[in-house]
Design an enzyme around this catalytic site. Structure first.
Site, PDB file in Angstrom:
ATOM      1  N   THR A 147      16.572  -2.408 -22.193  1.00  0.00           N
ATOM      2  CA  THR A 147      15.851  -2.478 -23.476  1.00  0.00           C
ATOM      3  C   THR A 147      16.806  -2.585 -24.675  1.00  0.00           C
ATOM      4  OG1 THR A 147      15.777  -0.060 -23.576  1.00  0.00           O
ATOM      5  CG2 THR A 147      13.889  -1.161 -22.574  1.00  0.00           C
ATOM      6  N   LYS A 151      17.887   1.341 -18.738  1.00  0.00           N
ATOM      7  CA  LYS A 151      19.147   1.241 -19.469  1.00  0.00           C
ATOM      8  C   LYS A 151      18.813   0.891 -20.914  1.00  0.00           C
ATOM      9  CE  LYS A 151      21.974  -1.786 -20.723  1.00  0.00           C
ATOM     10  NZ  LYS A 151      22.266  -1.171 -22.036  1.00  0.00           N
ATOM     11  N   GLU A 162      22.984   0.552 -25.887  1.00  0.00           N
ATOM     12  CA  GLU A 162      24.057   1.505 -26.202  1.00  0.00           C
ATOM     13  C   GLU A 162      24.041   1.881 -27.680  1.00  0.00           C
ATOM     14  OE1 GLU A 162      24.478  -0.930 -23.871  1.00  0.00           O
ATOM     15  OE2 GLU A 162      24.445   0.702 -22.416  1.00  0.00           O
ATOM     16  N   GLU A 211      11.350 -10.602 -22.141  1.00  0.00           N
ATOM     17  CA  GLU A 211      10.806 -10.756 -23.484  1.00  0.00           C
ATOM     18  C   GLU A 211      12.012 -11.042 -24.362  1.00  0.00           C
ATOM     19  OE1 GLU A 211      10.175 -10.449 -26.924  1.00  0.00           O
ATOM     20  OE2 GLU A 211       9.754  -8.309 -26.766  1.00  0.00           O
ATOM     21  N   CYS A 238      11.757  -9.459 -32.771  1.00  0.00           N
ATOM     22  CA  CYS A 238      11.681 -10.815 -32.203  1.00  0.00           C
ATOM     23  C   CYS A 238      10.391 -11.514 -32.600  1.00  0.00           C
ATOM     24  CB  CYS A 238      11.847 -10.761 -30.694  1.00  0.00           C
ATOM     25  SG  CYS A 238      10.874  -9.467 -29.985  1.00  0.00           S
ATOM     26  N   GLU A 276      17.125 -17.408 -34.575  1.00  0.00           N
ATOM     27  CA  GLU A 276      16.659 -16.175 -35.195  1.00  0.00           C
ATOM     28  C   GLU A 276      17.737 -15.595 -36.096  1.00  0.00           C
ATOM     29  OE1 GLU A 276      13.992 -13.148 -32.600  1.00  0.00           O
ATOM     30  OE2 GLU A 276      15.904 -13.730 -31.806  1.00  0.00           O
TER      31      GLU A 276
HETATM   32  P1  ADP Z   1      21.342  -7.870 -28.910  1.00  0.00           P
HETATM   33  O1  ADP Z   1      22.333  -8.994 -29.020  1.00  0.00           O
HETATM   34  O2  ADP Z   1      20.265  -7.958 -29.875  1.00  0.00           O
HETATM   35  O3  ADP Z   1      21.979  -6.517 -28.856  1.00  0.00           O
HETATM   36  P2  ADP Z   1      21.259  -7.970 -26.080  1.00  0.00           P
HETATM   37  O4  ADP Z   1      20.519  -8.926 -25.224  1.00  0.00           O
HETATM   38  O5  ADP Z   1      22.737  -8.052 -26.102  1.00  0.00           O
HETATM   39  O6  ADP Z   1      20.628  -8.111 -27.502  1.00  0.00           O
HETATM   40  O7  ADP Z   1      20.881  -6.479 -25.708  1.00  0.00           O
HETATM   41  C1  ADP Z   1      19.659  -6.083 -25.131  1.00  0.00           C
HETATM   42  C2  ADP Z   1      19.946  -5.148 -23.982  1.00  0.00           C
HETATM   43  O8  ADP Z   1      20.660  -5.872 -22.977  1.00  0.00           O
HETATM   44  C3  ADP Z   1      20.825  -3.968 -24.353  1.00  0.00           C
HETATM   45  O9  ADP Z   1      20.396  -2.825 -23.630  1.00  0.00           O
HETATM   46  C4  ADP Z   1      22.187  -4.415 -23.879  1.00  0.00           C
HETATM   47  O10 ADP Z   1      23.063  -3.348 -23.613  1.00  0.00           O
HETATM   48  C5  ADP Z   1      21.818  -5.143 -22.609  1.00  0.00           C
HETATM   49  N1  ADP Z   1      22.835  -6.064 -22.094  1.00  0.00           N
HETATM   50  C6  ADP Z   1      23.728  -6.773 -22.767  1.00  0.00           C
HETATM   51  N2  ADP Z   1      24.496  -7.509 -21.923  1.00  0.00           N
HETATM   52  C7  ADP Z   1      24.044  -7.246 -20.672  1.00  0.00           C
HETATM   53  C8  ADP Z   1      24.402  -7.694 -19.347  1.00  0.00           C
HETATM   54  N3  ADP Z   1      25.382  -8.570 -19.149  1.00  0.00           N
HETATM   55  N4  ADP Z   1      23.709  -7.207 -18.300  1.00  0.00           N
HETATM   56  C9  ADP Z   1      22.703  -6.340 -18.497  1.00  0.00           C
HETATM   57  N5  ADP Z   1      22.328  -5.883 -19.688  1.00  0.00           N
HETATM   58  C10 ADP Z   1      22.978  -6.330 -20.773  1.00  0.00           C
END
Ligand code: ADP
Length: 518
Positions: free
Chosen positions: A186, A212, A215, A287, A321, A418
């Site tokens: 998320t 998860k 962060e 999503e 979004c 976006e």
């Molecule tokens: P944003 O760029 O808006 O932060 P992300 O898609 O990077 O959007 O983040 C959405 C979620 O995906 C967060 O929980 C992020 O930690 C997680 N995320 C980012 N990279 C990965 C990856 N390679 N595998 C799994 N989860 C990921």
């Protein structure tokens, strides 16, 4: 979604010393109050235990985006902890999936009640770690909780079917069964609601989950998980790990015990997860990013259109979004709309989310501000004009002025991707066909908004828009009772509503033969 990722160490060094905000003291009192709260957790949750990272030393700091203040440090987990969480969820699935729907429903109802009775603390936590105004944060708590309440009821509505048999001695049944262990990844923009929207239906129908969270906003997720424990939801049914996103993601993808991935976030990461899910042929719901058009027709009510466009564009400082990304206005109303809209945008108070009356909080981090700046720079270099805002706010940090840009053309980044910030680009159109063409000229297809008082047009345009959600004369349309999700590259599957639970169910066909045998 779509804010570039950044180094934890970089923000650590750039934010550590900053405590000079006027409202810093007020936030510190919120922060220290929350740290003493029973819902404040800063470790991962695996098998019902609050745990540190295996190696114990890889903690990372969480910051208030408004002030740079450190609010917690959280374990930096990876594959090993994720595999432990998967094992707990797998084990818990055995008993959780065998409870009656009514029993699971009671746990969810209890969880909902606890979330609502901790609404203030959860709202403060969201503002503290995400930055949105407290009023919006409290709204998110109610919205987030509504998914738990709704799916507590839906748990009891998972009906199968009996199919009229083609042979006289047979009986054909369709059972609906939970898919199994779910990995839920998320984002930070709705630290609570994006979790409950997934965990609600998953738990309702008997799945167990490894969450998860982002962060950037783990504390709300951990607080929600603490309340799930307090509600009596058994150990292992809900687990939370955070730290190294790609390692955690890879562990979830690699495990054959994880039967489904559900994700909200950037299109780039969504595509990676979709590809990664192929290895074990998992179910997947995505999503992803949008590029929402907000079409204002000549026959719209000006006040309704301005109010709706502001709500659709500036909620969470433009960081959702479904935020209007392109305001597409018909030539007959363009000048009037631009003027009224700018005036209303000018009245949006910018500041710390804890300050009364603030409508626009900070952006999530420096990278988000830089993205807004680069999009604006691109637009200005191609002939767009700023009529309001257009620069960082005098508050400094990650505050950006609510901005209105005119003369935006389809080839500018502002119209193609976006912006995820408080910038409203205005585009002009002549005919309904042209508006639909501009609106659909994108790979995204999540939310769209139209403003018109013509009923026939409402239907025509709603049907022609290649989007999963359409708001007519309304800028805020999400609700737990309606299906939320995108078409094209905005995603797969729907969340919320009676359809949302199907994402977590498998259909099983059972053929009972030889009915007449003695
Ligand atoms: P944003 O760029 O808006 O932060 P992300 O898609 O990077 O959007 O983040 C959405 C979620 O995906 C967060 O929980 C992020 O930690 C997680 N995320 C980012 N990279 C990965 C990856 N390679 N595998 C799994 N989860 C990921």
């Amino acid at each position: 979604m779509g804010v570039a990722r950044f180094s934890l160490f970089k923000i650590a060094s750039s934010h550590l010393h900053r405590m000079h905000h006027p409202s810093a003291l007020r936030q510190m009192s919120f922060a220290s109050g929350l740290q003493n709260s029973t819902i404040f957790r800063s470790q991962g949750l695996i098998g019902g235990q609050w745990v540190a990272a295996h190696d114990g030393i890889w903690n990372f700091f969480r910051f208030n985006p408004s002030t740079g203040e450190i609010i917690a440090d959280v374990p930096f987990m990876g594959r090993r902890e994720t595999n432990d969480a998967i094992s707990s969820a797998y084990q818990a699935f055995n008993s959780w999936s065998k409870l009656t729907a009514a029993e699971r429903s009671k746990y969810l109802r209890k969880w909902y009640d606890l979330i609502m009775s901790h609404k203030e603390e959860l709202g403060q936590l969201i503002t503290l770690e995400q930055g949105k105004p407290l009023k919006e944060a409290l709204g998110e708590v109610s919205y987030g909780a509504s998914f738990i309440e709704f799916f507590a009821e839906e748990a009891k509505q998972v009906y199968g079917d009996i199919i009229p048999a083609t042979l006289a001695d047979r009986r054909l049944f369709v059972l609906k069964q939970p898919v199994g262990v779910v990995g839920a990844i998320t984002p930070w923009n709705f630290p609570l609601a994006m979790i409950t929207r997934k965990v609600g239906p998953a738990l309702a129908c008997g799945c167990t989950v490894v969450v998860k969270p982002s962060e950037l906003t783990p504390l709300t997720a951990l607080a929600a998980a603490e309340l799930a424990l307090q509600a009596g939801i058994p150990p292992g049914v809900l687990n939370v790990v955070m730290g190294n996103a790609s390692d955690i993601g890879d562990a979830l993808l690699a495990s054959p015990q994880v039967r489904k991935i559900t994700f909200t976030g950037s299109t780039a990461v969504g595509k990676k997860l979709m590809a990664g899910a192929a290895g074990t042929v998992k179910r997947i719901s995505l999503e992803l990013g949008g590029n929402a058009p907000c079409i204002v027709f000549d026959d719209a009510d000006l006040d309704v259109a301005v109010k709706g466009a502001i709500a659709a564009k500036f909620r969470n400082s433009g960081q959702t979004c479904v935020c209007a990304n392109r305001v597409i206005v018909q030539e007959g109303i363009y000048e009037k709309f631009a003027e009224a809209f700018s005036k209303a945008v000018q009245n949006l108070q910018v500041g710390d989310g804890f300050t009364e009356g603030v409508a626009q909080g900070p952006l999530i981090n420096e990278a988000a501000v830089q993205k807004v700046e680069s999009f604006l720079q691109d637009a200005l270099s191609k002939g767009a004009k700023v009529i309001l805002g257009g620069k960082r706010h005098s508050l400094g940090m990650t505050f950006y002025e609510p901005t209105v840009v005119t003369d935006v053309k389809s080839d500018m980044l502002l119209a193609r991707e976006e912006v995820f910030g408080p910038v409203a680009p205005l585009l002009r159109f002549k005919t309904e066909e042209e508006a639909i063409c501009i609106a659909n000229d994108t790979n995204a297809g999540l939310a769209a908004y139209i403003f018109t008082n013509n009923v026939q047009r409402t239907w025509r345009v709603s049907e022609a828009l290649e989007y999963g959600l359409v708001g007519v004369n309304e800028g805020i349309i999400s609700t737990e009772v309606a299906p939320f999700g995108g078409v094209k590259q905005s995603g797969l599957g729907r969340e919320g509503s009676k359809y949302g639970i199907d994402e977590y169910l498998e259909l099983k066909y059972v053929c009972l033969g030889d009915m007449n045998r003695k």
